[in-house]
Design a protein around this motif. Structure first.
Motif, short mmCIF file in Angstrom:
data_model
loop_
_atom_site.label_atom_id
_atom_site.label_comp_id
_atom_site.label_asym_id
_atom_site.label_seq_id
_atom_site.Cartn_x
_atom_site.Cartn_y
_atom_site.Cartn_z
N GLY A 86 0.82 -1.21 0.00
CA GLY A 86 0.00 0.00 0.00
C GLY A 86 0.85 1.27 0.00
O GLY A 86 0.39 2.33 -0.40
N GLU A 87 2.12 1.19 0.45
CA GLU A 87 2.98 2.38 0.42
C GLU A 87 3.69 2.46 -0.92
O GLU A 87 3.97 1.44 -1.53
N THR A 88 3.98 3.69 -1.35
CA THR A 88 4.68 3.83 -2.63
C THR A 88 6.03 4.51 -2.42
O THR A 88 6.23 5.18 -1.41
N PHE A 89 6.93 4.35 -3.38
CA PHE A 89 8.22 5.03 -3.34
C PHE A 89 8.07 6.42 -3.95
O PHE A 89 7.28 6.60 -4.90
N ALA A 90 8.85 7.35 -3.47
CA ALA A 90 8.91 8.68 -4.10
C ALA A 90 9.62 8.53 -5.43
O ALA A 90 10.40 7.60 -5.61
N PRO A 91 9.38 9.45 -6.40
CA PRO A 91 10.15 9.38 -7.65
C PRO A 91 11.64 9.46 -7.33
O PRO A 91 12.05 10.15 -6.39
N PRO A 92 12.49 8.73 -8.10
CA PRO A 92 13.93 8.69 -7.76
C PRO A 92 14.60 10.05 -7.95
O PRO A 92 14.34 10.73 -8.95
N PRO A 93 15.46 10.45 -7.00
CA PRO A 93 16.21 11.70 -7.19
C PRO A 93 17.31 11.52 -8.25
O PRO A 93 17.72 10.40 -8.53
N ALA A 94 17.77 12.65 -8.83
CA ALA A 94 18.85 12.62 -9.83
C ALA A 94 20.12 13.17 -9.21
O ALA A 94 20.08 14.06 -8.34
N ASP A 95 21.30 12.65 -9.65
CA ASP A 95 22.57 13.22 -9.18
C ASP A 95 22.96 14.39 -10.10
O ASP A 95 22.20 14.77 -11.00
N ALA A 96 24.16 14.94 -9.88
CA ALA A 96 24.56 16.15 -10.61
C ALA A 96 24.59 15.92 -12.12
O ALA A 96 24.37 16.85 -12.91
N SER A 97 24.85 14.66 -12.56
CA SER A 97 24.90 14.43 -14.01
C SER A 97 23.58 13.90 -14.56
O SER A 97 23.51 13.49 -15.72
N GLY A 98 22.56 13.88 -13.74
CA GLY A 98 21.23 13.50 -14.22
C GLY A 98 20.91 12.02 -14.07
O GLY A 98 19.83 11.56 -14.47
N LEU A 99 21.84 11.22 -13.49
CA LEU A 99 21.55 9.79 -13.31
C LEU A 99 20.58 9.61 -12.14
O LEU A 99 20.69 10.29 -11.11
N LEU A 100 19.65 8.67 -12.31
CA LEU A 100 18.63 8.46 -11.27
C LEU A 100 19.09 7.42 -10.25
O LEU A 100 19.85 6.50 -10.57
N ALA A 101 18.57 7.57 -9.01
CA ALA A 101 19.04 6.74 -7.89
C ALA A 101 18.49 5.33 -7.94
O ALA A 101 19.15 4.38 -7.50
N TYR A 102 17.27 5.15 -8.43
CA TYR A 102 16.69 3.80 -8.47
C TYR A 102 15.62 3.72 -9.55
O TYR A 102 15.19 4.73 -10.11
N TYR A 103 15.23 2.46 -9.84
CA TYR A 103 14.23 2.18 -10.85
C TYR A 103 13.13 1.36 -10.17
O TYR A 103 13.42 0.40 -9.46
N LEU A 104 11.88 1.74 -10.38
CA LEU A 104 10.77 1.01 -9.76
C LEU A 104 10.33 -0.13 -10.69
O LEU A 104 10.06 0.10 -11.87
N ILE A 105 10.27 -1.32 -10.13
CA ILE A 105 10.07 -2.51 -10.97
C ILE A 105 9.39 -3.61 -10.15
O ILE A 105 9.51 -3.64 -8.92
N ASP A 106 8.70 -4.50 -10.84
CA ASP A 106 8.13 -5.68 -10.20
C ASP A 106 9.29 -6.64 -9.86
O ASP A 106 10.07 -7.00 -10.74
N ALA A 107 9.38 -7.07 -8.61
CA ALA A 107 10.51 -7.92 -8.21
C ALA A 107 10.51 -9.25 -8.97
O ALA A 107 11.56 -9.89 -9.09
N ALA A 108 9.37 -9.69 -9.49
CA ALA A 108 9.34 -10.93 -10.26
C ALA A 108 10.20 -10.78 -11.53
O ALA A 108 10.84 -11.73 -11.98
N ALA A 109 10.23 -9.57 -12.09
CA ALA A 109 11.06 -9.30 -13.28
C ALA A 109 12.54 -9.45 -12.91
O ALA A 109 13.35 -9.89 -13.73
N LEU A 110 12.87 -9.10 -11.67
CA LEU A 110 14.27 -9.20 -11.24
C LEU A 110 14.71 -10.66 -11.11
O LEU A 110 15.87 -10.99 -11.35
N LEU A 111 13.77 -11.53 -10.73
CA LEU A 111 14.12 -12.96 -10.64
C LEU A 111 14.49 -13.48 -12.02
O LEU A 111 15.43 -14.28 -12.16
N ALA A 112 13.76 -13.04 -13.05
CA ALA A 112 14.08 -13.49 -14.41
C ALA A 112 15.49 -13.06 -14.80
O ALA A 112 16.24 -13.81 -15.43
#
Ligand SMILES: C[S@@+](CC[C@H](N)C(=O)[O-])C[C@H]1O[C@@H](n2cnc3c(N)ncnc32)[C@H](O)[C@@H]1O
Length: 351
Positions: A86-112
């Motif tokens: 029921g809780e959600t993550f905030a949108p990922p912050p960006a570093d100075a070069s524009g790279l994002l801190a994390y990607y939101l994904i279904d963990a089942a996709a990570l098992l694959a």
């Protein structure tokens, strides 16, 4: 129930929702038996997301990923967390070069992706890559000074989105190791025989999406999974031919029907007997084994993850190339969602 979702193409006349819903219900009740009502309820619930940390992010770890901020998931990727239900993550912050801190994904996709068993120096092909969720996960396993990733998709529009996503997770100075190509992955010799790891995240029925988008459900028939399976087999056979053995090829879908899952893998094994075998899935943190040695994650028992199916195939170390598969037709005409039909060829760097 009012119709929701994308409007189907004009040539595909939607059937009455009550009729399709009843057929769909009957079909999967027969497939899953007493389990189906709970599974249907879980499929109709909102998707659950994990936050996959980007190891190339240049600022300090964001609070969202700190201990106590979210629960750590028991995956090989050390920094992958989920919120309480029921809780959600905030949108990922960006570093100075524009790279994002994390990607939101279904963990089942990570098992694959874990089933690919990637080493940092692997040459990886992601045959159906857009919008790039699993590609971002693959990148966390690779050392881009040695390993390489080719992200392919048949759709020009989706390739553009894929390039945008990759640019948010790969520093510009490493982007030469990550290429985006636009080929029909089922076309002969699209990739050469170069890759030690190949992922085929095939276009499929996407049943969770179907159940939540009634306009698309109206295009479903009991033949839809078989039509998908025909095209999926074609993609998987070409992927096996792109593997530089010994290699691991992972086939994955988010479909419920076994014809799109074990059925496709069984047909591929029959095409290439003695060269290809299933590496039976080892115990995973959630999900269940399939009769053929694949793995199935269904949201009624996984805590909301999935649906996802995957099977890891080992391509034997043989000198002779695999024979080309028999033509299986275009298999088109009933694409429920994740499709890329505007295929043309092209190639360029990511980022
Ligand atoms: C399930 S989605 C892939 C999701 C992606 N792997 C991810 O993790 O974000 C399937 C993709 O296959 C692409 N596709 C469909 N037919 C294809 C083909 N013949 N060759 C290559 N890609 C294809 C679609 O455009 C779509 O982007």
């Amino acid at each position: 129930m009012p119709p929701r979702g994308k409007k189907p193409p004009a040539h595909e006349k939607p059937r009455p929702l009550e009729v399709v819903a009843e057929e769909y219900e009957r079909h999967f009740r027969a497939h899953f038996g007493a389990r189906w009502p709970a599974l249907r309820t879980a499929l109709l619930s909102p998707c659950v997301h994990a936050a996959l940390a980007n190891k190339r992010y240049g600022a300090g770890a964001p609070a969202e990923l700190a201990d106590g901020g979210a629960e750590a998931l028991p995956l090989a990727l050390a920094c992958c967390r989920r919120r309480a239900r029921g809780e959600t993550f905030a949108p990922p912050p960006a570093d100075a070069s524009g790279l994002l801190a994390y990607y939101l994904i279904d963990a089942a996709a990570l098992l694959a992706v874990e089933a690919l068993d990637i080493s940092p120096g692997d040459q990886v092909l992601d045959v159906c890559s857009a919008p790039g969720g699993k590609a971002v996960a693959i990148l966390q396993h690779l050392d881009l000074s040695r390993g390489q990733l080719v992200c392919n998709d048949a759709s020009a529009e989706r390739c553009a989105r894929l390039r945008r996503v990759l640019g948010q997770y790969v520093p510009r100075e490493q982007s030469a190791a990550v290429r985006v190509t636009q080929h029909d992955g089922a076309a002969h010799s699209a990739f050469g025989r170069l890759f030690t790891r190949v992922l085929v995240d095939a276009p499929c029925s996407t049943d969770r999406h179907l159940l939540q988008n009634t306009l698309e459900l109206q295009r479903w028939t009991t033949l839809s999974p078989a039509k998908h399976a025909e095209r999926q087999l074609s993609l998987l056979c070409r992927a096996l031919q792109a593997a530089r053995s010994p290699a691991v090829v992972v086939y994955t879908t988010s479909a419920l029907d076994a014809r799109e899952n074990d059925g496709v893998v069984r047909a591929a094994l029959q095409r290439f007997p003695e060269r290809v075998r299933v590496r039976a899935a080892s115990q995973m943190p959630f999900g269940e084994p399939t009769p053929l040695g694949g793995w199935l994650v269904l949201p009624d028992t996984s805590g909301g993850w999935g649906p996802a199916y995957f099977a890891a195939l080992l391509v034997a170390d043989v000198a002779a190339p695999l024979p080309p598969p028999e033509p299986v037709g275009d298999g088109g005409g009933d694409d429920s969602s994740d499709d890329g039909s505007d295929a043309s060829t092209g190639e360029e760097g990511a980022g």
